[in-house]
Design a protein around this motif. Structure first.
Motif, PDB file in Angstrom:
ATOM      1  N   ALA A  66       0.434   2.820  33.182  1.00  0.00           N
ATOM      2  CA  ALA A  66       0.358   2.460  34.603  1.00  0.00           C
ATOM      3  C   ALA A  66       0.923   3.577  35.461  1.00  0.00           C
ATOM      4  O   ALA A  66       2.013   4.095  35.183  1.00  0.00           O
ATOM      5  N   TRP A  77      -7.064   2.148  35.756  1.00  0.00           N
ATOM      6  CA  TRP A  77      -5.988   1.271  36.233  1.00  0.00           C
ATOM      7  C   TRP A  77      -5.620   1.669  37.653  1.00  0.00           C
ATOM      8  O   TRP A  77      -5.447   2.852  37.963  1.00  0.00           O
ATOM      9  N   GLN A  96      -4.373  -7.456  35.110  1.00  0.00           N
ATOM     10  CA  GLN A  96      -3.836  -6.169  34.627  1.00  0.00           C
ATOM     11  C   GLN A  96      -4.130  -5.004  35.560  1.00  0.00           C
ATOM     12  O   GLN A  96      -3.800  -3.868  35.270  1.00  0.00           O
ATOM     13  N   THR A 121      -6.979  -3.684  36.260  1.00  0.00           N
ATOM     14  CA  THR A 121      -8.044  -2.819  35.748  1.00  0.00           C
ATOM     15  C   THR A 121      -9.410  -3.267  36.263  1.00  0.00           C
ATOM     16  O   THR A 121     -10.438  -2.896  35.709  1.00  0.00           O
TER      17      THR A 121
END
Length: 364
Positions: A291, A176, A129, A131
């Motif tokens: 994002a 992120w 993801q 992250t």
């Protein structure tokens, strides 16, 4: 989607290329044609194509040229380097392994690859993801001198080592940031767990079952792009350099895939239609966080992004690698969309126009 060898500002191109082959009246009546024509005539992108599958109907729209030297048209369904669209394939493999109980999304990467990452708190989910806070290895490559990269190639562990020369971006799970290193790590996990090359797992689990005969992950030294294909251009010093053929293992699991628009339409249709993942794993893939993709409302799940379009939400992934820029995904009413440009990097003004073309393909 974001910084693979992808869409970055390149300045104004000195050479404006061939005008659209569509008559003005036709372009006015076809929003997809009109949007592609903006890319090729106003922005100077050599060529563009959109392949839309709506039910059993396939619609192909093209603009500009596939080869500026010969004037050869953009292929209707040619091979191209799909860049970060590769990430959705890799995430699908990992989620299949999760469904088989062979990978746990919230287990630390160190369970599968001991000692690879200095922060043992980083989980498989965080890698998928973006992250994790792991820096992007691409900052070690000088994209202003692409010839130095043409035959370079790389092994996954080498790319991770390049990234780790830089400090972590943030503690894992706290923010992120798009990093291609994440998917190099994900590919390494898949290989360690299965004992097979990632290319073989993609073939066994995805491209074989779906009949995607023109999609594969090249191995080290495989530099040739299969025909037919548009020439993939890199703008350099007012010239367009043919970068169709090169060793894409410098992108590897983060962006090395070769495919065609029709294959990507079929892949994303099958993925979002539940043919590749069980409901639980598909739901994990679609669990998103905000994002920073330069698109208001953009979100990112596990190898899959969502962006708002005028008719709803489009699920898919952007890809960019030297020579080619693309987006593929599924919009409202299960319309499968692939838009491809045969240039990367592109001028800054191309980005909103590419989004407009994606919207037209998904919604018109």
């Amino acid at each position: 989607m974001r910084k693979s060898l992808r869409v970055v500002t390149a300045g104004t191109l000195a050479a404006l290329l061939a005008a659209t082959t569509a008559a003005p009246a036709l372009a006015a009546a076809n929003p997809v044609q009109a949007s592609l024509d903006v890319l090729t005539t106003q922005d100077g992108v050599p060529g563009a194509a959109a392949v839309v599958q709506d039910g059993h109907r396939t619609r192909v729209t093209r603009s500009g040229t596939g080869d500026v030297a010969t004037g050869k048209p953009f292929p209707r369904n040619g091979s191209f380097r799909a860049g970060s669209v590769t990430k959705t394939f890799v995430a699908t493999v990992l989620l299949q392994l999760a469904g088989e109980g062979r990978v746990r999304l919230d287990a630390p990467v160190s369970r599968y690859l001991p000692g690879l990452l200095p922060d043992e708190r980083i989980t498989v989910r965080q890698v998928l993801q973006h992250t994790s806070g792991v820096p992007d290895y691409l900052q070690e490559f000088d994209l202003g001198h692409p010839e130095a990269l043409r035959h370079r190639g790389a092994e996954p562990a080498e790319l991770v080592a390049l990234a780790l020369k830089h400090p972590a971006l943030f503690p894992p799970g706290t923010s992120w940031s798009y990093s291609n290193t994440n998917y190099i790590v994900a590919g390494m996990i898949a290989e360690k767990v299965t004992g097979h090359a990632l290319a073989a797992e993609i073939a066994h689990r995805i491209t074989g079952p779906l009949g995607l005969h023109d999609t594969y992950l090249p191995r080290r030294g495989d530099e040739k792009l299969p025909s037919p294909h548009a020439v993939g251009y890199f703008p350099l010093g007012g010239e367009l350099v043919d970068f169709s053929d090169f060793d894409a293992t410098i992108a590897g699991a983060a962006g090395g895939l070769v495919s065609t628009p029709a294959d990507l339409d079929r892949f994303y249709g099958a993925l979002l239609g539940g043919r590749l993942l069980r409901p639980a794993e598909l739901a994990e893939m679609r669990r998103t966080v905000p994002a920073d993709l330069g698109i208001p409302g953009a979100r990112y799940g596990l190898g899959l992004g969502s962006i708002p379009v005028s008719c709803g939400v489009l699920w898919g992934h952007e890809g960019g690698i030297i020579g080619f820029t693309n987006f593929a995904g599924v919009g409202p009413a299960d319309r499968r969309v692939s838009v491809v440009l045969n240039e990367n990097p592109t001028p800054a003004e191309t980005n909103p126009h590419l989004l407009a073309a994606i919207d037209a393909a998904a919604c018109s």
